[in-house]
Design a protein around this motif. Sequence first.
Motif, mmCIF file in Angstrom:
data_model
loop_
_atom_site.group_PDB
_atom_site.id
_atom_site.type_symbol
_atom_site.label_atom_id
_atom_site.label_comp_id
_atom_site.label_asym_id
_atom_site.label_seq_id
_atom_site.Cartn_x
_atom_site.Cartn_y
_atom_site.Cartn_z
ATOM 1 N N GLU A 55 18.159 55.034 -105.089
ATOM 2 C CA GLU A 55 18.971 55.447 -103.949
ATOM 3 C C GLU A 55 20.431 55.636 -104.372
ATOM 4 O O GLU A 55 21.087 56.602 -104.001
ATOM 5 N N GLU A 56 20.907 54.690 -105.167
ATOM 6 C CA GLU A 56 22.300 54.748 -105.631
ATOM 7 C C GLU A 56 22.500 55.958 -106.551
ATOM 8 O O GLU A 56 23.532 56.641 -106.512
ATOM 9 N N ALA A 57 21.485 56.246 -107.395
ATOM 10 C CA ALA A 57 21.566 57.421 -108.280
ATOM 11 C C ALA A 57 21.719 58.679 -107.439
ATOM 12 O O ALA A 57 22.571 59.547 -107.710
ATOM 13 N N TYR A 58 20.918 58.788 -106.374
ATOM 14 C CA TYR A 58 20.973 59.959 -105.491
ATOM 15 C C TYR A 58 22.361 60.083 -104.862
ATOM 16 O O TYR A 58 22.958 61.162 -104.836
ATOM 17 N N ARG A 59 22.884 58.962 -104.390
ATOM 18 C CA ARG A 59 24.192 58.980 -103.715
ATOM 19 C C ARG A 59 25.289 59.466 -104.667
ATOM 20 O O ARG A 59 26.132 60.284 -104.310
ATOM 21 N N LYS A 69 24.973 63.261 -105.207
ATOM 22 C CA LYS A 69 25.321 64.041 -104.022
ATOM 23 C C LYS A 69 26.823 64.072 -103.744
ATOM 24 O O LYS A 69 27.310 64.948 -103.049
ATOM 25 N N GLN A 70 27.563 63.091 -104.298
ATOM 26 C CA GLN A 70 29.017 63.134 -104.107
ATOM 27 C C GLN A 70 29.601 64.423 -104.692
ATOM 28 O O GLN A 70 30.608 64.940 -104.242
ATOM 29 N N GLU A 71 28.998 64.910 -105.759
ATOM 30 C CA GLU A 71 29.559 66.091 -106.444
ATOM 31 C C GLU A 71 28.707 67.335 -106.305
ATOM 32 O O GLU A 71 29.185 68.440 -106.525
ATOM 33 N N ASN A 72 27.421 67.183 -106.059
ATOM 34 C CA ASN A 72 26.521 68.331 -106.097
ATOM 35 C C ASN A 72 25.728 68.415 -104.788
ATOM 36 O O ASN A 72 24.936 67.525 -104.488
ATOM 37 N N ASN A 73 25.950 69.513 -104.042
ATOM 38 C CA ASN A 73 25.259 69.681 -102.754
ATOM 39 C C ASN A 73 23.805 70.102 -102.919
ATOM 40 O O ASN A 73 23.037 70.032 -101.970
ATOM 41 N N LEU A 74 23.415 70.593 -104.108
ATOM 42 C CA LEU A 74 22.071 71.166 -104.278
ATOM 43 C C LEU A 74 21.361 70.614 -105.528
ATOM 44 O O LEU A 74 20.922 71.377 -106.399
ATOM 45 N N PRO A 75 21.223 69.289 -105.654
ATOM 46 C CA PRO A 75 20.713 68.747 -106.927
ATOM 47 C C PRO A 75 19.237 69.015 -107.208
ATOM 48 O O PRO A 75 18.860 69.157 -108.377
ATOM 49 N N ALA A 115 16.953 63.614 -107.007
ATOM 50 C CA ALA A 115 17.087 64.467 -105.815
ATOM 51 C C ALA A 115 15.787 64.464 -105.008
ATOM 52 O O ALA A 115 15.803 64.348 -103.782
ATOM 53 N N ASP A 116 14.646 64.572 -105.690
ATOM 54 C CA ASP A 116 13.355 64.586 -104.983
ATOM 55 C C ASP A 116 13.124 63.244 -104.297
ATOM 56 O O ASP A 116 12.597 63.175 -103.184
ATOM 57 N N TYR A 117 13.536 62.165 -104.982
ATOM 58 C CA TYR A 117 13.377 60.831 -104.404
ATOM 59 C C TYR A 117 14.201 60.747 -103.108
ATOM 60 O O TYR A 117 13.708 60.314 -102.063
ATOM 61 N N GLY A 118 15.460 61.189 -103.187
ATOM 62 C CA GLY A 118 16.346 61.134 -102.016
ATOM 63 C C GLY A 118 15.779 61.913 -100.845
ATOM 64 O O GLY A 118 15.817 61.465 -99.702
ATOM 65 N N MET A 119 15.210 63.084 -101.149
ATOM 66 C CA MET A 119 14.656 63.921 -100.068
ATOM 67 C C MET A 119 13.394 63.290 -99.492
ATOM 68 O O MET A 119 13.215 63.227 -98.285
ATOM 69 N N ALA A 120 12.518 62.804 -100.390
ATOM 70 C CA ALA A 120 11.247 62.226 -99.917
ATOM 71 C C ALA A 120 11.506 61.000 -99.052
ATOM 72 O O ALA A 120 10.799 60.765 -98.068
ATOM 73 N N VAL A 122 14.093 74.383 -101.217
ATOM 74 C CA VAL A 122 15.397 75.065 -101.107
ATOM 75 C C VAL A 122 15.873 74.977 -99.656
ATOM 76 O O VAL A 122 17.033 74.632 -99.392
ATOM 77 N N GLU A 123 14.953 75.240 -98.723
ATOM 78 C CA GLU A 123 15.334 75.200 -97.302
ATOM 79 C C GLU A 123 15.806 73.807 -96.903
ATOM 80 O O GLU A 123 16.796 73.648 -96.188
ATOM 81 N N GLU A 124 15.102 72.795 -97.412
ATOM 82 C CA GLU A 124 15.465 71.413 -97.050
ATOM 83 C C GLU A 124 16.856 71.056 -97.583
ATOM 84 O O GLU A 124 17.675 70.454 -96.891
ATOM 85 N N GLU A 125 17.111 71.473 -98.822
ATOM 86 C CA GLU A 125 18.410 71.129 -99.423
ATOM 87 C C GLU A 125 19.536 71.902 -98.713
ATOM 88 O O GLU A 125 20.612 71.353 -98.466
#
Length: 465
Positions: free
Chosen positions: A75-79, A82-88, A124-129, A195-198
């Motif tokens: 979770e922390e890795a995702y955070r 995402k601070q720098e990249n909107n589309l990881p 990124a996939d973990y964060g979305m899932a 892509v749509e989700e991100e």
Amino acid sequence: MAKANMSPVKVAMPEQPPLIRGRNFLEVATGYTPEQAMEEATRCLQCKNQPCVDGCPVNVPIPSFIAELAAGRFEEAYRLIKQENNLPAICGRVCPQENQCEGRCIRAKKGESVGIGRLERFAADYGMAQGLPEAEPLPANGKKVAVVGGGPAGLTCAGDLAKLGYEVTLFEALHALGGVLMYGIPEFRLPKGLVEEEIDKVVKLGVTIERNVVVGRSITVEELFEEGYGAVFVGSGAGLPRFMKIEGENYNGVYSANEFLTRVNLMRAYEFPKSPTPVRVGKRVAVVGGGNVAMDAARTALRLGAEEVTIVYRRGLDELPARREEIHHAQEEGIRFRLLSNPLRIKGENGWVTGMECIEMELGEPDASGRRSPVEKPDSLFELSLDTVIIAIGQGPNPLIRQTTPGLETHRWGGIVVEEATMRTSKSGVYAGGDVVTGAATVILAMGAGKKAAAAIHQSLSESI
Ligand code: FAD
Ligand code: SF4
């Protein structure tokens, strides 16, 4: 810090076998498991000087997020990412990491670099899932910014400004956002649902979306200022295909890669007849060109049922501009390569393509760019029997915006001229970035430009807040 895993090779990425994936549109690479991600993460040496970060156009804190993954704190890795990249999730799949972060990784000096892209994709996939929460934007500051184009450049600029509290409206010519991410890169490399989700997360930052609005036709850049926008970012890409200008290009069965991929990806032609947009792919297909677009078109044609797909490229294997990974995947799937060959004429009967006359080439002296120029080999004409020809020799910017925006300086090839540090154009209040500035390039360079422009717009407009 625990002792690093000194394996010289990356943890292998699970993939669909070539013979199976060549006939479906599911993703080729299926992604790391948590155990594989943690194992790969332990290959990072946590270098103090962080050369990998210098190679990332959007400054992702690479060693920090990898350290979190190694410790199982996904979770922390995702955070952090995402601070720098909107589309990881997108970047983790399609960025040419070998020329960016991974190209600078210290581990690449002896063996393979750390699999930074694969790890970014995993996080990124973990964060979305898991549906992890996104950072809240700052309170609204009352300033309006217009963004033209919903590709990676426009989305990044819009997302960064929305996070800072700007009232951002994004104008997109098509009915769908994403630009090339949606209409160009095929489903089997970049699933459209993802892509749509991100993109949806960017929109939820508070960006207003105006679809089916062609800036330059429905509304001009100057009219946007009249409507109260304090700045305009142009990220309209390079979607205008180039043609070879040879005889026979207007036969039925000849497509630009742009039209072919748009029909298949955005209009889901591969679901025909469920989708109303067919694409006619015959048994024998030639794709002219050697970049990522050519590889994507060839592999898509194979998946649509072509029996024989041939890439025709005028230089040799070493000069192919596509990513090595894409060339390797295409070769594995059975795509043929007719290298050092150039089309001279497309042949047809009753309005439909039947073949292509080509000539063999040799590499001559290096040109101004340092690349050896191909020259025709005497007496080496040959012919390919074909049902479909796809032309993938490059794209340029659509002229509409430059034609309708007085004072906007452009290069002779049509790209918008900008000041590199700020992405400011010659027209006051107008910024630009991505393929419309560089010509066809990469997702991450477009995102880096969008980020730079957002920072410059913020600096300029915050002086008056
Ligand atoms: P685009 O993605 O082109 O987006 C521009 C957007 O602006 C589009 O949505 C368009 O409809 C909209 N627009 C245009 N004109 C107007 C207007 N007048 N008004 C309103 N909206 C407008 N890069 C990689 O890094 N890795 C890859 O693997 C890769 N593969 C590729 C495969 C293909 C088939 C293609 C075509 C490109 C590939 N690229 C790849 C390149 C990459 O996709 C582009 O460099 C990137 O998308 C550029 O982003 P952009 O935002 O500048 O433009
Ligand atoms: Fe880790 Fe490679 Fe970056 Fe060093 S350069 S911190 S090893 S990813």
